[in-house]
Design a protein around this motif. Structure first.
Motif, PDB file in Angstrom:
ATOM      1  N   ALA A 163     -84.889  57.979  84.068  1.00 54.91           N
ATOM      2  CA  ALA A 163     -86.069  57.915  85.113  1.00 54.91           C
ATOM      3  C   ALA A 163     -87.009  59.417  84.428  1.00 54.91           C
ATOM      4  CB  ALA A 163     -85.730  58.282  86.395  1.00 54.91           C
ATOM      5  N   ILE A 164     -86.220  60.333  84.103  1.00 55.22           N
ATOM      6  CA  ILE A 164     -86.908  61.444  83.700  1.00 55.22           C
ATOM      7  C   ILE A 164     -87.548  61.294  82.381  1.00 55.22           C
ATOM      8  CG2 ILE A 164     -86.429  63.974  82.909  1.00 55.22           C
ATOM      9  CD1 ILE A 164     -84.375  63.925  84.918  1.00 55.22           C
ATOM     10  N   ALA A 165     -86.949  60.637  81.359  1.00 53.03           N
ATOM     11  CA  ALA A 165     -87.261  60.167  80.098  1.00 53.03           C
ATOM     12  C   ALA A 165     -88.503  59.554  80.118  1.00 53.03           C
ATOM     13  CB  ALA A 165     -86.289  59.480  79.210  1.00 53.03           C
ATOM     14  N   ALA A 166     -88.499  58.543  80.948  1.00 56.49           N
ATOM     15  CA  ALA A 166     -89.819  57.591  81.229  1.00 56.49           C
ATOM     16  C   ALA A 166     -90.935  58.536  81.575  1.00 56.49           C
ATOM     17  CB  ALA A 166     -89.503  56.542  82.096  1.00 56.49           C
ATOM     18  N   SER A 167     -90.587  59.501  82.385  1.00 56.89           N
ATOM     19  CA  SER A 167     -91.898  60.296  82.980  1.00 56.89           C
ATOM     20  C   SER A 167     -92.186  61.272  81.920  1.00 56.89           C
ATOM     21  CB  SER A 167     -91.176  61.283  84.164  1.00 56.89           C
ATOM     22  OG  SER A 167     -92.335  62.302  84.497  1.00 56.89           O
ATOM     23  N   LEU A 168     -91.493  61.773  81.019  1.00 54.43           N
ATOM     24  CA  LEU A 168     -91.825  62.816  79.973  1.00 54.43           C
ATOM     25  C   LEU A 168     -92.387  61.964  78.828  1.00 54.43           C
ATOM     26  CD1 LEU A 168     -88.516  64.785  79.687  1.00 54.43           C
ATOM     27  CD2 LEU A 168     -90.738  65.772  80.501  1.00 54.43           C
ATOM     28  N   SER A 169     -92.497  60.353  78.811  1.00 60.02           N
ATOM     29  CA  SER A 169     -93.042  59.779  77.930  1.00 60.02           C
ATOM     30  C   SER A 169     -94.222  59.173  78.011  1.00 60.02           C
ATOM     31  CB  SER A 169     -92.240  58.589  77.554  1.00 60.02           C
ATOM     32  OG  SER A 169     -90.749  59.031  77.023  1.00 60.02           O
ATOM     33  N   LYS A 170     -94.516  59.624  79.301  1.00 57.80           N
ATOM     34  CA  LYS A 170     -95.984  59.114  79.919  1.00 57.80           C
ATOM     35  C   LYS A 170     -97.140  59.895  79.009  1.00 57.80           C
ATOM     36  CE  LYS A 170     -96.802  58.408  84.230  1.00 57.80           C
ATOM     37  NZ  LYS A 170     -97.021  58.761  85.660  1.00 57.80           N
ATOM     38  N   PRO A 171     -98.189  59.353  78.714  1.00 59.28           N
ATOM     39  CA  PRO A 171     -99.132  60.005  77.798  1.00 59.28           C
ATOM     40  C   PRO A 171     -99.588  61.308  78.535  1.00 59.28           C
ATOM     41  CG  PRO A 171     -99.719  57.870  77.924  1.00 59.28           C
ATOM     42  CD  PRO A 171     -98.655  57.935  78.986  1.00 59.28           C
ATOM     43  N   GLY A 172     -99.949  61.178  80.030  1.00 56.74           N
ATOM     44  CA  GLY A 172    -100.267  62.255  80.723  1.00 56.74           C
ATOM     45  C   GLY A 172     -99.411  63.814  80.716  1.00 56.74           C
ATOM     46  N   THR A 173     -98.217  63.380  80.814  1.00 59.02           N
ATOM     47  CA  THR A 173     -97.074  64.583  80.446  1.00 59.02           C
ATOM     48  C   THR A 173     -97.077  64.929  79.099  1.00 59.02           C
ATOM     49  OG1 THR A 173     -95.831  63.281  82.351  1.00 59.02           O
ATOM     50  CG2 THR A 173     -94.620  65.110  81.054  1.00 59.02           C
ATOM     51  N   VAL A 203     -81.593  65.424  80.073  1.00 55.51           N
ATOM     52  CA  VAL A 203     -82.783  65.211  78.941  1.00 55.51           C
ATOM     53  C   VAL A 203     -83.146  66.478  78.521  1.00 55.51           C
ATOM     54  CG1 VAL A 203     -84.845  64.308  78.943  1.00 55.51           C
ATOM     55  CG2 VAL A 203     -83.286  63.269  80.591  1.00 55.51           C
ATOM     56  N   LEU A 204     -83.337  66.486  76.955  1.00 54.96           N
ATOM     57  CA  LEU A 204     -84.024  67.447  76.585  1.00 54.96           C
ATOM     58  C   LEU A 204     -85.621  67.278  76.777  1.00 54.96           C
ATOM     59  CD1 LEU A 204     -84.177  70.098  74.508  1.00 54.96           C
ATOM     60  CD2 LEU A 204     -84.353  68.443  72.712  1.00 54.96           C
ATOM     61  N   ALA A 205     -86.224  68.297  77.573  1.00 57.87           N
ATOM     62  CA  ALA A 205     -87.509  67.758  77.952  1.00 57.87           C
ATOM     63  C   ALA A 205     -88.494  68.305  76.917  1.00 57.87           C
ATOM     64  CB  ALA A 205     -87.836  68.414  79.163  1.00 57.87           C
ATOM     65  N   ALA A 206     -88.280  69.420  76.097  1.00 58.42           N
ATOM     66  CA  ALA A 206     -89.256  69.879  75.120  1.00 58.42           C
ATOM     67  C   ALA A 206     -88.933  70.666  74.403  1.00 58.42           C
ATOM     68  CB  ALA A 206     -90.453  70.509  75.981  1.00 58.42           C
ATOM     69  N   ARG A 207     -89.319  70.751  73.208  1.00 58.56           N
ATOM     70  CA  ARG A 207     -89.088  72.006  72.122  1.00 58.56           C
ATOM     71  C   ARG A 207     -90.201  72.625  71.892  1.00 58.56           C
ATOM     72  NH1 ARG A 207     -88.682  70.377  67.213  1.00 58.56           N
ATOM     73  NH2 ARG A 207     -86.839  71.507  66.511  1.00 58.56           N
ATOM     74  N   ALA A 209     -95.741  72.463  73.103  1.00 61.55           N
ATOM     75  CA  ALA A 209     -94.271  71.751  73.260  1.00 61.55           C
ATOM     76  C   ALA A 209     -94.541  70.409  72.746  1.00 61.55           C
ATOM     77  CB  ALA A 209     -93.843  71.947  74.634  1.00 61.55           C
ATOM     78  N   GLU A 210     -93.119  69.883  72.414  1.00 60.14           N
ATOM     79  CA  GLU A 210     -93.057  68.428  72.389  1.00 60.14           C
ATOM     80  C   GLU A 210     -91.863  67.902  72.865  1.00 60.14           C
ATOM     81  OE1 GLU A 210     -92.518  65.564  68.340  1.00 60.14           O
ATOM     82  OE2 GLU A 210     -92.108  67.874  68.104  1.00 60.14           O
ATOM     83  N   TYR A 211     -91.947  66.742  73.544  1.00 56.77           N
ATOM     84  CA  TYR A 211     -90.877  65.850  73.902  1.00 56.77           C
ATOM     85  C   TYR A 211     -90.161  65.263  72.846  1.00 56.77           C
ATOM     86  CZ  TYR A 211     -88.131  61.950  76.168  1.00 56.77           C
ATOM     87  OH  TYR A 211     -87.220  61.177  76.495  1.00 56.77           O
ATOM     88  N   VAL A 212     -88.899  65.339  72.691  1.00 56.03           N
ATOM     89  CA  VAL A 212     -87.833  64.779  71.608  1.00 56.03           C
ATOM     90  C   VAL A 212     -87.035  63.892  72.458  1.00 56.03           C
ATOM     91  CG1 VAL A 212     -86.437  65.287  69.683  1.00 56.03           C
ATOM     92  CG2 VAL A 212     -88.376  66.726  70.265  1.00 56.03           C
TER      93      VAL A 212
END
Length: 319
Positions: free
Chosen positions: A267-277, A114-118, A286-289
């Motif tokens: 599972a990781i993508a779902a976590s990164l998509s949460k509003p808090g994260t 997963v690309l977590a952030a740019r 940073a921004e999750y893409v």
């Protein structure tokens, strides 16, 4: 009958071995605790722990330009229970810059997840600097080659390579001033000891807002949400298409079963998509893409080629 009973007794155990995860999951971080990458790793670890009901640990392995952490992952079992959250440095830059020192091969030993952030950088000057735009800075550099300097957090990191790319694309010769961290490079830019610096938004946002630093541009193709009034370098005439960013993402050991890769990704993508994260990522600029694992792998390959070109053109050597 005895054979059948034996099979029935063993089969549930065999099935348990195939279940993922079936023991502790470890996320290796190539940095000390407390930084932005470590913070995101711990947020994701909390979510995975809650979803899977197994221990999910964050293991900090700083040092060696990320090679210590990379070696730990390369030696792990290919079962998906060991992950690494690494930056462009560990996954793309070291392949060229530290090629002779690497004891592992990113493409052959790591599986992208997963690309977590740019994370774009911000190009800043002190409040008393005569330069108000990238064009003005470039024009002055053309008049006096090697006289204008830019700071970065070290040789070969994305900030350094951003300055090298700017010099190449603008056809000017800039003086690189490496630091061991953002704090001193920011202070020296405020004080005028260095003409400019490339730094993360989280490192300079407060200074830009209080006026002690002036943001000339950001290094992404799009403007940053935390600095909407600051143009991109690509908006500068003659530098259209300019982009160089830092990023970080999750990888695991090569050879992990496709079904496990899919479960880890989702599972990781779902976590990164949460509003808090997402809000924590925004706070550090940073921004999750969202990307599939295959798309992230292609992204790493493209970035590796881009960084290799910059390193070779600028003749950058690791100390």
């Amino acid at each position: 009958m005895a054979i059948a009973l034996t099979f029935l007794a063993v089969a549930p155990g065999a099935m348990a071995q195939d279940k993922f995860p079936n023991h502790t999951v470890t996320i290796i971080v190539p940095f000390a605790a407390g930084g932005g990458v470590d913070t995101i790793a711990r947020l994701v670890a909390d979510d995975l722990r809650a979803e899977w009901s197994v221990p999910v640990l964050v293991e900090n392995r700083p040092g060696g330009s990320g090679m210590i952490a990379g070696q730990a992952l390369a030696q792990a079992e290919p079962d998906g229970h060991t992950l690494m959250l690494a930056t462009a440095g560990e996954l793309a830059i070291n392949t060229t810059l530290l090629k002779s020192r690497l004891s592992y091969n990113v493409e052959k030993d790591f599986e992208p997840l997963v690309l977590a952030a740019r994370i774009p950088n911000v190009f800043v000057v002190g409040k008393d600097s005569p330069y108000k735009t990238v064009s003005e800075f470039v024009a002055a550099a053309k008049q006096a080659p090697d006289s204008l300097g830019y700071g970065s957090s070290g040789i070969g990191n994305p900030q350094h390579l951003t300055g090298a790319l700017l010099g190449h694309e603008a056809e000017v010769s800039l003086l690189h001033v490496p630091y061991k961290g953002a704090s001193q490079q920011v202070m020296d830019t405020i004080g005028g000891q260095v003409d400019s610096t490339f730094a993360s938004a989280v490192a300079v946002l407060g200074n830009v807002k209080d006026g002690s630093l002036r943001a000339l541009a950001v290094t992404s193709k799009e403007r940053m949400a935390v600095l909407p009034d600051v143009p991109t370098i690509a908006e500068t005439p003659g530098l259209e298409g300019f982009e160089l960013i830092n990023w970080f993402g999750f990888v695991t050991k090569k050879g992990v079963a496709p079904a496990t890769i899919a479960r880890l990704h989702d599972a990781i993508a779902a976590s990164l998509s949460k509003p808090g994260t997402a809000s924590r990522l925004t706070a550090i600029g940073a921004e999750y893409v969202p990307m599939t694992s295959t798309e992230f792998g292609a992204f790493v390959n493209e970035e590796t080629a881009k960084f290799a070109r910059i390193i070779e053109e600028a003749q950058i050597k690791a100390e």
